[in-house]
Scaffold this motif. Structure first.
Motif, PDB file in Angstrom:
ATOM      1  N   LEU B 111       0.828  -1.227   0.095  1.00  0.00           N
ATOM      2  CA  LEU B 111       0.096   0.037   0.107  1.00  0.00           C
ATOM      3  C   LEU B 111       0.832   1.309  -0.004  1.00  0.00           C
ATOM      4  O   LEU B 111       0.525   2.008  -0.712  1.00  0.00           O
ATOM      5  N   SER B 112       1.807   1.557   0.673  1.00  0.00           N
ATOM      6  CA  SER B 112       2.630   2.337   1.113  1.00  0.00           C
ATOM      7  C   SER B 112       3.650   2.717  -0.083  1.00  0.00           C
ATOM      8  O   SER B 112       3.825   3.716  -0.561  1.00  0.00           O
ATOM      9  N   GLU B 113       3.710   1.747  -0.639  1.00  0.00           N
ATOM     10  CA  GLU B 113       4.763   1.718  -2.048  1.00  0.00           C
ATOM     11  C   GLU B 113       3.847   2.439  -3.231  1.00  0.00           C
ATOM     12  O   GLU B 113       3.909   3.163  -3.966  1.00  0.00           O
ATOM     13  N   ALA B 114       2.491   1.693  -3.125  1.00  0.00           N
ATOM     14  CA  ALA B 114       1.486   2.456  -4.105  1.00  0.00           C
ATOM     15  C   ALA B 114       1.161   3.661  -3.831  1.00  0.00           C
ATOM     16  O   ALA B 114       1.338   4.639  -4.944  1.00  0.00           O
ATOM     17  N   ILE B 115       1.089   4.026  -2.804  1.00  0.00           N
ATOM     18  CA  ILE B 115       0.794   5.770  -2.642  1.00  0.00           C
ATOM     19  C   ILE B 115       2.033   6.464  -2.931  1.00  0.00           C
ATOM     20  O   ILE B 115       2.026   7.559  -3.156  1.00  0.00           O
ATOM     21  N   GLY B 116       3.022   5.866  -2.607  1.00  0.00           N
ATOM     22  CA  GLY B 116       4.401   6.384  -2.863  1.00  0.00           C
ATOM     23  C   GLY B 116       5.109   7.092  -1.850  1.00  0.00           C
ATOM     24  O   GLY B 116       5.516   8.492  -1.903  1.00  0.00           O
ATOM     25  N   PHE B 117       4.879   6.761  -0.306  1.00  0.00           N
ATOM     26  CA  PHE B 117       5.644   7.258   0.680  1.00  0.00           C
ATOM     27  C   PHE B 117       6.977   7.145   0.334  1.00  0.00           C
ATOM     28  O   PHE B 117       7.568   6.260  -0.217  1.00  0.00           O
ATOM     29  N   PRO B 118       7.707   8.161   0.886  1.00  0.00           N
ATOM     30  CA  PRO B 118       9.275   8.073   1.063  1.00  0.00           C
ATOM     31  C   PRO B 118       9.707   7.173   1.716  1.00  0.00           C
ATOM     32  O   PRO B 118       8.914   6.584   2.755  1.00  0.00           O
ATOM     33  N   TRP B 119      11.007   6.590   1.685  1.00  0.00           N
ATOM     34  CA  TRP B 119      11.326   5.605   2.439  1.00  0.00           C
ATOM     35  C   TRP B 119      11.460   5.787   3.875  1.00  0.00           C
ATOM     36  O   TRP B 119      11.124   4.799   4.737  1.00  0.00           O
ATOM     37  N   TRP B 120      11.785   7.017   4.262  1.00  0.00           N
ATOM     38  CA  TRP B 120      11.976   7.109   5.470  1.00  0.00           C
ATOM     39  C   TRP B 120      10.734   7.114   6.394  1.00  0.00           C
ATOM     40  O   TRP B 120      10.531   6.958   7.621  1.00  0.00           O
ATOM     41  N   LEU B 121       9.635   7.627   5.629  1.00  0.00           N
ATOM     42  CA  LEU B 121       8.226   7.862   6.060  1.00  0.00           C
ATOM     43  C   LEU B 121       7.547   6.108   6.404  1.00  0.00           C
ATOM     44  O   LEU B 121       7.247   5.948   7.345  1.00  0.00           O
ATOM     45  N   GLN B 122       7.880   5.343   5.307  1.00  0.00           N
ATOM     46  CA  GLN B 122       7.585   4.001   5.257  1.00  0.00           C
ATOM     47  C   GLN B 122       8.141   3.413   6.466  1.00  0.00           C
ATOM     48  O   GLN B 122       7.593   2.479   7.286  1.00  0.00           O
ATOM     49  N   GLY B 123       9.626   3.673   6.651  1.00  0.00           N
ATOM     50  CA  GLY B 123      10.391   2.887   7.638  1.00  0.00           C
ATOM     51  C   GLY B 123       9.685   3.425   9.202  1.00  0.00           C
ATOM     52  O   GLY B 123       9.348   2.675   9.953  1.00  0.00           O
ATOM     53  N   LEU B 124       9.477   4.748   9.172  1.00  0.00           N
ATOM     54  CA  LEU B 124       9.087   5.106  10.562  1.00  0.00           C
ATOM     55  C   LEU B 124       7.760   4.606  10.804  1.00  0.00           C
ATOM     56  O   LEU B 124       7.532   4.090  12.125  1.00  0.00           O
ATOM     57  N   VAL B 125       6.866   4.635  10.125  1.00  0.00           N
ATOM     58  CA  VAL B 125       5.453   4.402  10.241  1.00  0.00           C
ATOM     59  C   VAL B 125       5.152   2.773  10.261  1.00  0.00           C
ATOM     60  O   VAL B 125       4.841   2.264  11.219  1.00  0.00           O
ATOM     61  N   ILE B 126       5.748   2.256   9.211  1.00  0.00           N
ATOM     62  CA  ILE B 126       5.369   0.948   9.140  1.00  0.00           C
ATOM     63  C   ILE B 126       6.249   0.065   9.674  1.00  0.00           C
ATOM     64  O   ILE B 126       5.939  -0.788  10.525  1.00  0.00           O
ATOM     65  N   ASP B 127       7.632   0.052   9.530  1.00  0.00           N
ATOM     66  CA  ASP B 127       8.655  -0.663  10.011  1.00  0.00           C
ATOM     67  C   ASP B 127       8.969  -0.391  11.664  1.00  0.00           C
ATOM     68  O   ASP B 127       9.212  -1.245  12.481  1.00  0.00           O
ATOM     69  N   GLY B 128       8.732   1.013  11.939  1.00  0.00           N
ATOM     70  CA  GLY B 128       8.875   1.278  13.251  1.00  0.00           C
ATOM     71  C   GLY B 128       7.683   1.121  14.232  1.00  0.00           C
ATOM     72  O   GLY B 128       7.366   0.139  14.795  1.00  0.00           O
ATOM     73  N   MET B 129       6.637   2.045  13.742  1.00  0.00           N
ATOM     74  CA  MET B 129       5.582   2.137  14.788  1.00  0.00           C
ATOM     75  C   MET B 129       4.625   0.856  14.631  1.00  0.00           C
ATOM     76  O   MET B 129       4.133   0.207  15.610  1.00  0.00           O
ATOM     77  N   TYR B 130       4.436   0.579  13.521  1.00  0.00           N
ATOM     78  CA  TYR B 130       3.414  -0.581  13.405  1.00  0.00           C
ATOM     79  C   TYR B 130       4.014  -2.074  13.577  1.00  0.00           C
ATOM     80  O   TYR B 130       3.195  -2.657  14.551  1.00  0.00           O
ATOM     81  N   LEU B 131       5.082  -2.268  13.249  1.00  0.00           N
ATOM     82  CA  LEU B 131       5.813  -3.528  13.763  1.00  0.00           C
ATOM     83  C   LEU B 131       5.775  -3.582  15.174  1.00  0.00           C
ATOM     84  O   LEU B 131       5.487  -4.744  15.650  1.00  0.00           O
ATOM     85  N   THR B 132       6.386  -2.555  15.780  1.00  0.00           N
ATOM     86  CA  THR B 132       6.364  -2.574  17.374  1.00  0.00           C
ATOM     87  C   THR B 132       5.028  -3.040  17.901  1.00  0.00           C
ATOM     88  O   THR B 132       4.833  -3.996  18.768  1.00  0.00           O
ATOM     89  N   THR B 133       3.988  -2.328  17.505  1.00  0.00           N
ATOM     90  CA  THR B 133       2.639  -2.500  17.931  1.00  0.00           C
ATOM     91  C   THR B 133       2.057  -4.113  17.812  1.00  0.00           C
ATOM     92  O   THR B 133       1.659  -4.517  18.702  1.00  0.00           O
ATOM     93  N   ALA B 134       2.575  -4.225  16.448  1.00  0.00           N
ATOM     94  CA  ALA B 134       1.919  -5.575  16.083  1.00  0.00           C
ATOM     95  C   ALA B 134       2.601  -6.645  16.985  1.00  0.00           C
ATOM     96  O   ALA B 134       2.056  -7.551  17.524  1.00  0.00           O
ATOM     97  N   TRP B 135       4.003  -6.450  17.239  1.00  0.00           N
ATOM     98  CA  TRP B 135       4.455  -7.416  18.118  1.00  0.00           C
ATOM     99  C   TRP B 135       3.972  -7.502  19.389  1.00  0.00           C
ATOM    100  O   TRP B 135       3.563  -8.570  19.999  1.00  0.00           O
ATOM    101  N   VAL B 136       3.798  -6.078  19.994  1.00  0.00           N
ATOM    102  CA  VAL B 136       3.140  -6.110  21.200  1.00  0.00           C
ATOM    103  C   VAL B 136       2.057  -7.111  21.350  1.00  0.00           C
ATOM    104  O   VAL B 136       1.667  -7.741  22.403  1.00  0.00           O
TER     105      VAL B 136
END
Lengths: 286, 478
Positions: B111-136
């Motif tokens: 989705l984020s790639e389809a929307i065209g998120f810059p790499w850092w935003l994708q990293g911060l939101v999905i790799d950082g915030m989402y994944l931590t939350t999902a792990w918890v």
């Protein structure tokens, strides 16, 4: 504020002070007021079978020296006194000893009227631990009338001497009100009693008293129908079921109370005044 | 007017009904009262020469508060609860991690790639915030959904006051208030809640002791860490068929150690800075009640599980962002995280752990729940485990305990590391919520500082001593 309180721990509390502030030893706060009562916060009635030590309990709490003796029916003179506990004033009314509240003897009527119309804040039912079954007949009837009661399980020493064990926790659970074992003669357990009374009076303890189980379904239905009507007419009445029972039994005093609307006066605002009137009436009757 | 009418109606109805209920009503009523009195008296009174009547409550109380059986039964009961939690949580945990960390994660990336998120935003939101939350969620939800209802059932049944009763004497000997047993029990759920519940203690001195030592009650955020590490490292020491129960015993052992520390520190406090008299109190042992199972499960899921989970999620999101940032901001080709790990490593080794673990504990100050995910992520970053995780700064879940083990072992973990982490997880600073609660309840910065720093100090000391002894013994036997 909070900082102050906590950062200055009571590091050097002498043990006597610790006793005075400990909730388990609040008897230290008991002030025997005798008959010197100008005003009071709570009215406490003392009910029980004859010769179970009501007067002894009464005397130890008020500091009065009402005549006591090991024979039934000695309580004939003035039976009112006071004590103060935990900054509340209690007026204690010693009722004549009765076995029941159902029949029409004079003593029973006085006791019954006071508990019903006087609406004491708490009723202490003193019971004899060595004759529990017989004593419970009265206790159960009191619990039908009021739901603010404390059972004083007296003569525990006597019971122990005869190897009779009373499980007061079981009893409290079955009756739905606090049960305090005492040996009033030696003043044992009275601190627990006044604490239980104050907790019921202040509403800290909420009782869920046992209600008499009626065997016949027809009677149960009649009670239901009648108490429903009574409750509708006198919404503030706390014991419609008991009034229904009395009406079904043809209790003339109760029929009059319904007719005159006297039952309708039984609301919290009225109770203390009426309590006073009735005590006076009780006095006159004697 | 109308009252008179209704009064008349009542009398009339009573007349009619009186005929219906019959002439024997009075006698029947008296008989009913006598029967009730006889029944109640019969249950309460034991006459001379009689065996005391069988009373289920009394019998249970005799057993669970017995001098001999009280403690073993208590430990056994909690061991069973943890065993059910450990074995029961595996399957839903794995299901959730596949769903949230694999499926949903992939969809989000697409989705984020389809929307065209810059790499850092994708990293911060999905790799950082989402994944931590999902792990918890995937790691915390299943054990909580099992543990909390079981614990609540025990509470509803009426067992907890008996625990307080059993522990009362020990607390008294420690110079603390018996009601501290209750706040400690609350602390096993959440230390912040435990500290608030010390309000039941009247004496300020004893209340302060209860507040300062509550942290030694292993809280919900730390149970998963204990359970996971016990499963991987302790359970692995024994044959598979006893692994579950041995892990459970290890967890109970850590919790019991926490209780012992509560007594010891209470005792030390009450003999030094908080000297004073022990006040007495009366504790009512309520009747046992068969718990209403479904209602209990429902309310404990809503009140406790969802509540605690929500809190964890709130803290996990910003923490996830921070972790991603320190792992991805580089100075001279080396990330901030690597600098910090290198700096902490020497201390970590002395304590039987490593720099990664210490950094993870610093990151996880807001919520203990994210200690393990932070450790895993930093380990992958530094140790460069191939094929695990999704890149630098991505907080991920080991797909199963086995995968987590692979990563941890690649990060240089041994049995000593696991034991030290379990120990440090028990004995370290409380989470920020608890520290804040401590401040609110005591109103004192000094006491709050003591409550926060004292456990860390003790934890550092304990792990240091353990690591040294372990290594000396290891060298001798080698």
């Amino acid at each position: 504020m909070a900082d102050d309180k906590l950062s200055k721990p009571v590091a050097i509390t002498p043990s006597s002070d610790a006793c005075a502030t400990c909730p388990a030893h609040h008897a230290g706060n008991l002030l025997k007021l005798g008959i010197d009562m100008d005003n009071w916060d709570y009215v406490v009635a003392l009910a029980g079978n004859p010769n179970v030590g009501k007067s002894t309990v009464f005397n130890s709490l008020t500091g009065l020296h009402q005549h006591t003796g090991n024979w039934p029916g000695k309580t004939v003179s003035r039976a009112e006194g006071g004590y103060s506990y935990d900054s509340h004033q209690y007026k204690l009314v010693d009722l004549p000893g009765t076995y029941s509240l159902l029949s029409t003897s004079f003593d029973e009527e006085i006791a019954r009227d006071f508990i019903l119309f006087g609406q004491p804040d708490v009723t202490i039912v003193v019971v004899d631990a060595t004759r529990l079954e017989r004593n419970l007949n009265l206790a159960l009837q009191v619990l039908e009338i009021t739901d603010r009661a404390v059972i004083c399980l007296n003569l525990i020493d006597e019971a122990e001497r005869r190897n009779i064990l009373v499980d007061e926790r079981r009893l409290a659970r079955d009756l739905g009100v606090p049960v305090v074992p005492t040996t009033a003669r030696r003043g044992e357990g009275l601190d627990g009693l006044i604490r239980a009374v104050s907790e019921v009076a202040t509403g800290k303890t909420v009782c869920r008293p046992h209600r008499i189980k009626v065997d016949s379904p027809a009677v149960e239905q009649a009670i239901g129908q009648l108490s429903g009507m009574i409750q509708d007419t006198f919404p503030s009445l706390p014991n419609a079921r008991w009034v229904a029972l009395r009406l079904l039994d043809g209790d003339q005093r109760m029929i009059e109370a319904v007719k005159s609307g006297e039952l309708g006066y039984l609301n919290p605002g009225e109770m203390i005044d009426r309590g006073q009137d009735l005590t006076l009436g009780l006095e006159a009757a004697r | 007017m109308s009252e008179a009418n209704t009064a008349a109606a009542i009398i009339k109805t009573a007349e009619t009904l009186r005929w219906q209920v019959g002439q024997t009503f009075h006698e029947e009523l008296v008989e009913d009262i006598y029967a009730d009195a006889a029944r109640i008296a019969g249950r309460a009174v034991t006459h001379p020469g009689e065996e005391p009547r069988f009373d289920l409550d009394r019998t249970i109380d005799g057993l669970v508060t017995s001098r001999i059986w009280g403690f073993p039964l208590m430990i056994l009961l909690f061991a069973v609860i943890f065993w059910i939690t450990i074995t029961g949580a595996n399957i839903p945990s794995q299901f959730l991690s596949v769903l949230l960390l694999d499926k949903v994660y992939s969809v989000l990336i697409i989705l984020s790639e389809a929307i065209g998120f810059p790499w850092w935003l994708q990293g911060l939101v999905i790799d950082g915030m989402y994944l931590t939350t999902a792990w918890v969620v995937s790691v915390m939800l299943p054990p909580m959904a099992i543990f909390f209802p079981l614990f609540t059932l025990l509470e509803d049944f009426g067992y907890l006051p008996r625990v307080a009763f059993n522990l009362d004497n020990a607390f008294k000997k420690s110079g603390a208030h018996g009601k501290q047993a209750l706040s400690m029990m609350m602390g096993f759920g959440c230390n912040a809640a435990g500290i608030i519940s010390t309000r039941v203690i009247d004496s300020p001195r004893e209340r302060l002791i209860a507040i300062l030592t509550n942290n030694f009650a292993l809280c919900n955020g730390r149970w998963p860490t204990q359970i996971l590490l016990a499963t991987i490292f302790i359970g692995a020491l024994v044959p598979a068929y006893v692994a579950g129960i041995v892990s459970a015993i290890a967890v109970v052992g850590v919790a019991t150690l926490g209780v012992l520390l509560t007594f010891i520190t209470s005792s030390v406090l009450s003999r030094t800075v908080l000297r004073g008299e022990v006040s007495t109190f009366s504790l009512e042992l309520p009747p046992y009640r068969p718990p209403r199972v479904w209602q209990t499960i429902y309310t404990s899921l809503i009140d406790r599980t969802i509540y605690v989970l929500w809190r964890a999620i709130l803290f996990a999101m910003p923490a996830g962002a921070v972790i991603w940032l320190v792992a991805n901001i580089t100075i001279g080709g080396t990330s901030l995280a690597e600098y910090m790990i290198d700096a902490l490593n020497p201390i970590g080794i002395l304590l039987g752990m490593n720099g990664i673990i210490l950094l993870a504990y610093i990151v996880a100050i807001p919520a203990n729940e994210i200690v393990i995910p932070s450790i895993l992520m930093f380990t992958v970053l530094v140790a460069g485990v191939s094929g695990a995780g999704s890149g630098a700064g991505v907080l991920f879940e080991g797909d199963s305990a086995a995968a987590t083990e692979t990563i941890l072992r690649a990060g240089g973990w041994t049995l000593l590391t696991a034991v030290c982490v379990m120990l440090f997880s028990l004995i370290h600073n409380p989470c920020s919520t608890t520290i804040y609660t401590m401040y609110k309840e005591t109103g004192s910065k000094r006491w709050t500082a003591l409550g926060a720093l004292f456990p860390v100090g003790l934890g550092l000391l304990a792990t240091f001593v353990l690591a040294q002894i372990w290594r000396i013994v290891g060298n001798l036997s080698a």
